[in-house]
Design a protein around this motif. Structure first.
Motif, short mmCIF file in Angstrom:
data_model
loop_
_atom_site.label_atom_id
_atom_site.label_comp_id
_atom_site.label_asym_id
_atom_site.label_seq_id
_atom_site.Cartn_x
_atom_site.Cartn_y
_atom_site.Cartn_z
N SER A 1 0.91 -1.30 -0.01
CA SER A 1 0.00 0.03 0.07
C SER A 1 0.79 1.36 -0.11
CB SER A 1 -0.94 0.10 1.22
OG SER A 1 -0.13 0.04 2.46
N TYR B 1 3.63 0.56 -3.75
CA TYR B 1 3.14 0.58 -5.08
C TYR B 1 2.89 1.79 -5.62
CZ TYR B 1 0.82 -1.09 -9.36
OH TYR B 1 0.55 -1.32 -10.49
N PRO B 2 2.27 2.82 -4.88
CA PRO B 2 2.13 4.31 -5.64
C PRO B 2 3.55 4.92 -5.89
CG PRO B 2 0.66 4.02 -3.66
CD PRO B 2 1.38 2.79 -3.51
N TYR C 1 5.23 2.80 -8.70
CA TYR C 1 4.52 2.38 -9.99
C TYR C 1 3.35 3.79 -10.20
CZ TYR C 1 6.42 -2.15 -9.86
OH TYR C 1 7.41 -3.17 -9.78
N GLY C 2 3.53 4.61 -9.29
CA GLY C 2 2.82 6.06 -9.57
C GLY C 2 1.21 5.67 -9.89
N GLU C 3 0.55 4.74 -9.07
CA GLU C 3 -0.57 4.58 -9.22
C GLU C 3 -1.14 3.92 -7.81
OE1 GLU C 3 -1.28 1.43 -12.13
OE2 GLU C 3 -0.95 2.70 -13.79
N GLU C 4 -2.48 4.24 -7.75
CA GLU C 4 -3.06 3.91 -6.43
C GLU C 4 -3.01 2.30 -6.24
OE1 GLU C 4 -7.28 4.20 -3.84
OE2 GLU C 4 -7.05 5.26 -5.85
N TYR C 5 -2.64 1.96 -4.91
CA TYR C 5 -2.60 0.50 -4.71
C TYR C 5 -4.10 -0.09 -4.65
CZ TYR C 5 -2.33 -3.85 -1.71
OH TYR C 5 -2.45 -5.09 -1.21
N THR C 6 -4.30 -1.06 -4.92
CA THR C 6 -5.62 -1.65 -4.84
C THR C 6 -5.57 -3.21 -4.22
OG1 THR C 6 -5.55 -2.66 -7.04
CG2 THR C 6 -6.70 -0.69 -6.97
N ARG D 1 -1.27 -6.10 -11.64
CA ARG D 1 -1.65 -4.63 -11.71
C ARG D 1 -0.61 -3.97 -12.73
NH1 ARG D 1 -3.63 -6.91 -7.81
NH2 ARG D 1 -5.30 -6.23 -6.59
N PHE D 2 0.62 -4.09 -12.49
CA PHE D 2 1.74 -3.39 -13.40
C PHE D 2 2.02 -4.12 -14.57
CE2 PHE D 2 4.75 -5.28 -10.64
CZ PHE D 2 5.57 -6.04 -11.39
N ARG E 1 11.75 -3.71 -10.42
CA ARG E 1 10.97 -2.97 -11.54
C ARG E 1 11.65 -2.80 -13.01
NH1 ARG E 1 9.85 2.90 -10.15
NH2 ARG E 1 12.32 2.92 -10.76
#
Length: 465
Positions: free
Chosen positions: A71, A74-75, A78-83, A166-167, A254
């Protein structure tokens, strides 16, 4: 390794300059979080089909800390919200499946139902349903054989696959890329735990040795096809990926797992090689090592120091070491007074060759030989720094085998599993006082030093005068 029937054009010996910056060995603090680890309440982190067993409690604690780690990570990376995982987590006891503990979709989801018995002997991430399922009977077995922390690492590996969901999985479609990247992500999380950031699990430094040993069970069979869609990688491939995440965090996981990544996994090329397991006869491997060590060092030593290299002698003994200072109660060592590398044939060479393989013997000889190199360079040979340097240099030397640098001179090339045998030797024998006395290095640290030399060359092996 295998003998070749025709001469191959060898790759150039890697003439990495011995001067320059060195790689730092990172082992982590191996301490608990801000307070003593506390168990996650079952209602706070539900797992379908879970029991009140110790192994399910350990898995839940690890999964909760993994959820916390990702949580945050990941942001950041990877620059996105963690789900969170859409359909959560499933525990199955393959030895006594209670079908009533699961919904009609089993351990799957609507549109992709999966029978609980399909997880037997396994743990996996299901990308169709965005869930993780595991066989707690398997985890209990792993914990018994390789220590409790291998269970969290398995959970971390599967959580790594969930992050790939996700990525993105490897564009090449190669399973070995996805699997080793998940190992790397598991290493990044393990370092986070070792640094004391986790709330529910902790890590003691000796447990890292058990984790690395556990990867031997999880590797692909030696000589299997690395391009198989289910390939996971060789022992070295998987361990190396774990180290990459442990040392560097999420960023190299990554960025460094593209199609050009080095994998040592390879298929056997003949029935003869399959039957021998890629192992040369004892006397032949000794002959090859005795030829290639001076060949390698006679080329790189003058380039580094502007001086000629004088190869030390290599000799064996039967149980009782020669009368040389520093070799008391030893199975392996370098006698500076006699400029000779010594190896106990009875208690080390023969059992290591029989139990592990021919490259265990190559590693055994290369370690004190590397101390002889340091001695000629005017560097220490009897302290912890010398030990780590020697292990690193052994990795550098064995990388030349992998690159085919000696194929023209001795009619032999490396076989699948040879580099794995070096890792096994370090974990089994390298931690013994009879090999490296008065050295506090763990097996985890020794394998890390070997990996550094193999991948980065001599510049990372502490050879500056």
């Amino acid at each position: 390794m295998r003998q070749v029937l025709r001469r191959a054009v060898p790759a150039a010996v890697v003439l990495t300059l011995l001067t320059g910056c060195s790689a730092e060995m990172v082992t982590g603090q191996a301490s608990p979080g801000p307070g003593e680890p506390v168990d996650v309440a079952p209602e706070s982190f539900p797992i379908t089909g879970v029991s009140d067993s110790d192994i399910d409690r350990l898995a839940r604690n690890a999964l909760a800390d993994l959820d916390t780690f990702w949580s945050e990570a990941y942001p950041e990376f990877y620059g996105e919200e963690y789900t969170p995982l859409e359909n959560g987590f499933f525990s199955v006891d393959s030895e006594a499946i209670d079908t009533g503990a699961y919904p009609e979709t089993g351990i799957g989801c609507e549109g992709s139902p999966t029978s609980p018995d399909s997880v037997a002997g396994n743990a996996f991430y299901d990308p169709s349903c965005d869930l993780i399922a595991y066989d707690r009977a398997l985890l209990d077995e792993l914990s018994t054989q390789y220590g409790r922390f291998l269970v969290p690492v398995v959970m971390a590996h599967e959580f790594g696959h969930a992050m790939q969901g996700r990525f993105g999985f490897a564009e090449s479609g190669r399973g070995i890329q996805d699997e080793t990247q998940a190992d790397c992500l598991a290493g990044a999380w393990t370092a986070w735990v070792a640094a004391g950031e986790a709330e529910h699990v902790s890590l003691r430094e000796p447990e890292l040795d058990d984790v690395i040993r556990g990867f031997l069970l999880l590797r692909d069979d030696v000589g299997s096809d690395p391009d198989d869609t289910q390939a996971h990688g060789s022992y070295f491939d998987r361990v190396s990926a774990f180290y990459e995440g442990f040392d560097g965090g999420v960023a190299p996981c990554r960025d460094d797992f593209g199609e050009d990544r080095l994998f040592t996994a390879a298929a056997f090329t003949s029935d003869e090689e399959y039957q021998s397991g890629g192992n040369a006869e004892f006397d032949l491997i000794v002959q090859w090592i005795a030829a290639t060590l001076p060949e390698f060092w006679s080329e790189v030593f003058p380039a580094a120091y502007g001086e000629e290299f004088t190869p030390p002698a290599i000799d064996s003994f039967q149980g009782t070491p020669p009368d040389c200072e520093g070799l008391e109660d030893r199975d392996l060592g370098y006698c500076a007074a006699e400029e000779t590398v010594y190896l106990d044939d009875t208690d080390l060479a023969t059992p290591a060759y029989s139990d592990i393989g021919d490259f265990a013997l190559a590693t055994a000889i290369a370690l004190p030989y590397s101390l002889a190199v340091r001695d000629q360079a005017g560097l220490s040979i009897d302290d912890g720094a010398a030990t780590m340097s020697a292990v690193c240099l052994t990795g550098w030397y064995e990388a030349q085998w992998y690159n085919g640098a000696f194929a023209d001179s001795i009619d032999a090339v490396i076989s699948p599993g040879d580099i794995d045998e070096a890792v096994q030797f370090l974990l089994e024998y390298g931690v013994r006082d009879e090999v490296f006395p008065n050295v506090d290095a763990s097996g985890f640290e020794l394998v890390g030093a070997f990996r550094t030399g193999f991948l980065e060359g001599g510049a990372a092996c502490e050879l500056e005068r």
